[in-house]
Scaffold this motif. Structure first.
Motif, PDB file in Angstrom:
ATOM      1  N   GLU A  83       0.906  -1.257   0.087  1.00 41.47           N
ATOM      2  CA  GLU A  83       0.119  -0.165  -0.048  1.00 41.47           C
ATOM      3  C   GLU A  83       0.893   1.192   0.006  1.00 41.47           C
ATOM      4  N   ALA A  84       1.915   1.213   0.650  1.00 42.43           N
ATOM      5  CA  ALA A  84       2.974   2.253   0.856  1.00 42.43           C
ATOM      6  C   ALA A  84       3.595   2.462  -0.640  1.00 42.43           C
ATOM      7  N   GLU A  85       3.698   1.664  -1.189  1.00 43.58           N
ATOM      8  CA  GLU A  85       4.234   1.930  -2.663  1.00 43.58           C
ATOM      9  C   GLU A  85       3.399   2.293  -3.719  1.00 43.58           C
ATOM     10  N   ARG A  86       2.180   2.058  -3.442  1.00 38.89           N
ATOM     11  CA  ARG A  86       1.234   2.535  -4.370  1.00 38.89           C
ATOM     12  C   ARG A  86       1.231   4.154  -4.043  1.00 38.89           C
ATOM     13  N   MET A  87       1.032   4.472  -2.933  1.00 36.46           N
ATOM     14  CA  MET A  87       1.046   5.844  -2.303  1.00 36.46           C
ATOM     15  C   MET A  87       1.997   6.865  -2.918  1.00 36.46           C
ATOM     16  N   VAL A  88       3.246   6.236  -2.813  1.00 41.63           N
ATOM     17  CA  VAL A  88       4.351   7.133  -3.241  1.00 41.63           C
ATOM     18  C   VAL A  88       4.879   7.115  -4.745  1.00 41.63           C
ATOM     19  N   THR A  89       4.009   6.278  -5.475  1.00 39.42           N
ATOM     20  CA  THR A  89       3.963   6.367  -6.937  1.00 39.42           C
ATOM     21  C   THR A  89       3.137   7.191  -7.710  1.00 39.42           C
ATOM     22  N   GLN A  90       2.037   7.655  -6.810  1.00 37.02           N
ATOM     23  CA  GLN A  90       0.988   8.646  -7.563  1.00 37.02           C
ATOM     24  C   GLN A  90       1.597   9.908  -7.512  1.00 37.02           C
ATOM     25  N   ALA A  91       0.904  10.736  -8.378  1.00 36.14           N
ATOM     26  CA  ALA A  91       1.264  12.002  -8.547  1.00 36.14           C
ATOM     27  C   ALA A  91       0.796  13.080  -7.828  1.00 36.14           C
ATOM     28  N   ILE A  92       1.515  13.835  -6.928  1.00 36.87           N
ATOM     29  CA  ILE A  92       0.795  14.938  -6.067  1.00 36.87           C
ATOM     30  C   ILE A  92       1.419  16.228  -6.416  1.00 36.87           C
ATOM     31  N   GLY A  93       0.547  17.163  -6.578  1.00 36.20           N
ATOM     32  CA  GLY A  93       0.834  18.558  -7.266  1.00 36.20           C
ATOM     33  C   GLY A  93       0.132  19.406  -6.397  1.00 36.20           C
ATOM     34  N   VAL A  94       0.964  20.750  -5.953  1.00 39.71           N
ATOM     35  CA  VAL A  94       0.132  21.801  -5.254  1.00 39.71           C
ATOM     36  C   VAL A  94       0.301  23.151  -6.172  1.00 39.71           C
ATOM     37  N   THR A  95      -0.932  23.857  -6.029  1.00 39.12           N
ATOM     38  CA  THR A  95      -0.908  24.921  -6.722  1.00 39.12           C
ATOM     39  C   THR A  95      -1.576  25.998  -5.766  1.00 39.12           C
ATOM     40  N   SER A  96      -1.157  27.134  -5.720  1.00 38.48           N
ATOM     41  CA  SER A  96      -1.743  28.327  -5.305  1.00 38.48           C
ATOM     42  C   SER A  96      -1.677  29.522  -6.027  1.00 38.48           C
ATOM     43  N   HIS A  97      -2.641  30.402  -5.965  1.00 37.58           N
ATOM     44  CA  HIS A  97      -2.739  31.928  -6.548  1.00 37.58           C
ATOM     45  C   HIS A  97      -2.753  33.021  -5.557  1.00 37.58           C
ATOM     46  N   ASP A  98      -2.135  33.918  -6.221  1.00 41.10           N
ATOM     47  CA  ASP A  98      -1.987  35.146  -5.346  1.00 41.10           C
ATOM     48  C   ASP A  98      -2.942  36.183  -6.139  1.00 41.10           C
TER      49      ASP A  98
ATOM     50  N   ARG B  15       3.618   7.266   7.288  1.00 40.86           N
ATOM     51  CA  ARG B  15       3.640   6.720   8.760  1.00 40.86           C
ATOM     52  C   ARG B  15       2.837   5.597   8.545  1.00 40.86           C
ATOM     53  N   VAL B  16       3.238   4.403   9.158  1.00 41.41           N
ATOM     54  CA  VAL B  16       2.695   3.192   9.445  1.00 41.41           C
ATOM     55  C   VAL B  16       1.996   3.287  10.668  1.00 41.41           C
ATOM     56  N   GLU B  17       0.555   2.827  10.791  1.00 42.17           N
ATOM     57  CA  GLU B  17       0.140   2.854  12.285  1.00 42.17           C
ATOM     58  C   GLU B  17      -0.746   1.474  12.156  1.00 42.17           C
ATOM     59  N   GLN B  18      -1.153   1.158  13.432  1.00 45.56           N
ATOM     60  CA  GLN B  18      -1.921   0.181  13.568  1.00 45.56           C
ATOM     61  C   GLN B  18      -3.453   0.657  13.268  1.00 45.56           C
TER      62      GLN B  18
ATOM     63  N   ASP C  53      -8.881  -1.297  15.506  1.00 53.39           N
ATOM     64  CA  ASP C  53      -8.965  -2.610  16.359  1.00 53.39           C
ATOM     65  C   ASP C  53      -7.830  -3.310  16.587  1.00 53.39           C
ATOM     66  N   GLY C  54      -6.520  -2.537  16.062  1.00 51.37           N
ATOM     67  CA  GLY C  54      -5.273  -3.262  16.561  1.00 51.37           C
ATOM     68  C   GLY C  54      -5.258  -4.572  15.686  1.00 51.37           C
ATOM     69  N   THR C  55      -5.875  -4.885  14.671  1.00 52.21           N
ATOM     70  CA  THR C  55      -5.667  -6.316  13.884  1.00 52.21           C
ATOM     71  C   THR C  55      -4.835  -6.092  12.819  1.00 52.21           C
ATOM     72  N   GLY C  56      -4.611  -4.926  12.399  1.00 52.50           N
ATOM     73  CA  GLY C  56      -3.748  -4.694  11.065  1.00 52.50           C
ATOM     74  C   GLY C  56      -2.937  -3.480  11.092  1.00 52.50           C
ATOM     75  N   LEU C  57      -2.524  -3.154   9.875  1.00 46.53           N
ATOM     76  CA  LEU C  57      -1.687  -1.896   9.677  1.00 46.53           C
ATOM     77  C   LEU C  57      -2.424  -0.989   8.709  1.00 46.53           C
ATOM     78  N   VAL C  58      -2.054   0.270   8.728  1.00 46.74           N
ATOM     79  CA  VAL C  58      -2.570   1.243   7.866  1.00 46.74           C
ATOM     80  C   VAL C  58      -1.626   2.313   7.356  1.00 46.74           C
ATOM     81  N   VAL C  59      -1.436   2.755   6.183  1.00 48.01           N
ATOM     82  CA  VAL C  59      -0.399   3.759   5.885  1.00 48.01           C
ATOM     83  C   VAL C  59      -1.126   5.017   5.592  1.00 48.01           C
ATOM     84  N   ARG C  60      -0.555   6.298   6.476  1.00 47.94           N
ATOM     85  CA  ARG C  60      -1.113   7.530   6.279  1.00 47.94           C
ATOM     86  C   ARG C  60      -0.061   8.571   5.935  1.00 47.94           C
ATOM     87  N   GLY C  61      -0.599   9.697   5.680  1.00 49.21           N
ATOM     88  CA  GLY C  61       0.257  10.765   5.693  1.00 49.21           C
ATOM     89  C   GLY C  61       0.491  11.453   6.762  1.00 49.21           C
TER      90      GLY C  61
END
Length: 327
Positions: free
Chosen positions: A230-245, A266-269, A272-280
């Motif tokens: 799951e972590a590999e999937r998340m870091v292969t995606q494209a993330i862009g940031v844009t902002s306008h003044d 960040r890898v967290e439980q 319910d403590g039965t598995g792992l989840v990947v978050r930013g």
């Protein structure tokens, strides 16, 4: 001449007998001398019945010939002025000096006098008696520790001494993610360390080091490998940031590379403590956004908490372009 060998044999026999007789006489004389010496030594030391043997010292105070009450009176001042120094708590190469006074240690005058009274009266027999008669005998002072004060000091030191566990995580090596296993920690075992401390003081005095006892603490996440896909999937995606003044009409855009995305993982439980989840991790995302804001000039920036939450949502949902409000 058949009789000559027999004559020589008789002479050899008589010579061996004479040597044996001399040895027996010497042994008898030695035994008599030892008995006499022991008798004389016993008679001399008998005059010290109920008193400390001669040449016995504690902290350079001569207690020889004194009765226990006299010795206690002479010794009390020296014990009160004695500098206890510091205890050295040790965990391998790590050490912590702790003043003995912080552990509630006080001199035990009566215990010290009794130790001095026993000098030369132990199970070693005559040789211990000879030692106190012919040479100076140093007796270590006896101390006692107030257990509750010592416990409170150890509990106060526990955060410095204990080692936190480290959760398993994922790191970028080359082009791939590598699961780094968690590392156990350890917490100070106050009861066991206190027991060792009390035994050490009772048996060895104040000059010894004390090895710290610990209880193991396992990491919450010992292995991050199950979250690696799951972590590999998340870091292969494209993330862009844009902002306008809106004041200047300028638009700022960034595409975040793989190294940045990995730093957010960040890898967290699961709840319910039965598995792992990947978050930013929003804290790591805020740090990235603060770095981006520093490149667009003074007086501009993002509302970091709100902006980090927006980016984290996109990071977990498959990527995309995130438009952030510019202040």
């Amino acid at each position: 001449h058949p009789t000559q060998p027999m004559a020589r044999s008789d002479r050899n026999y008589r010579g061996c007998g004479a040597v044996a007789l001399v040895i027996v006489l010497l042994l008898c004389m030695g035994a008599v001398g030892l008995f006499a010496a022991q008798f004389l030594l016993g008679a001399a030391l008998g005059t010290y019945d109920g008193r400390i043997y001669p040449n016995v010292h504690v902290l350079d105070v001569d207690l020889g010939g004194l009765e226990p009450a006299e010795a206690a009176a002479r010794l009390s001042g020296a014990l009160e002025q004695y500098d206890h120094g510091a205890l050295l708590l040790r965990d391998g190469d790590r050490t912590w000096p702790v003043p003995w006074s912080d552990l509630g240690m006080t001199p035990n005058v009566d215990g010290t006098v009794q130790a001095a009274l026993q000098a030369g009266r132990g199970e070693e027999g005559i040789w211990s008696q000879v030692a106190v008669w012919v040479g100076r005998q140093e007796v270590a002072p006896v101390f006692v520790i107030e257990p509750e004060q010592a416990r409170a000091t150890l509990e106060q030191l526990s955060p410095q001494i204990s080692v936190d566990p480290v959760d398993a995580t994922l790191l970028l090596e080359g082009d791939g993610l590598v699961a780094v296993p968690g590392q156990p920690g350890k917490v100070l075992d106050v009861d066991a360390t206190l027991s060792t401390l009390m035994t050490t003081v009772a048996g060895l005095g104040t000059g010894s080091q004390v090895a710290i006892a610990f209880q193991p603490v396992l990491p919450r996440i010992a292995d991050a490998a199950p979250a690696q896909v799951e972590a590999e999937r998340m870091v292969t995606q494209a993330i862009g940031v844009t902002s306008h003044d809106i004041l200047t009409g300028e638009t700022f855009s960034w595409v975040l590379d793989r190294d940045v995305l990995v730093s957010w993982l960040r890898v967290e439980q699961t709840e319910d403590g039965t598995g792992l989840v990947v978050r930013g991790d929003e804290g790591a995302i805020q740090a990235t956004l603060a770095g981006l804001a520093s490149t667009i000039g003074e007086g501009r920036g993002f509302r970091l908490e709100v902006a980090a939450r927006q980016v984290a949502d996109a990071f977990g949902a498959g990527g995309g372009i995130v438009e952030l409000y510019l202040t």
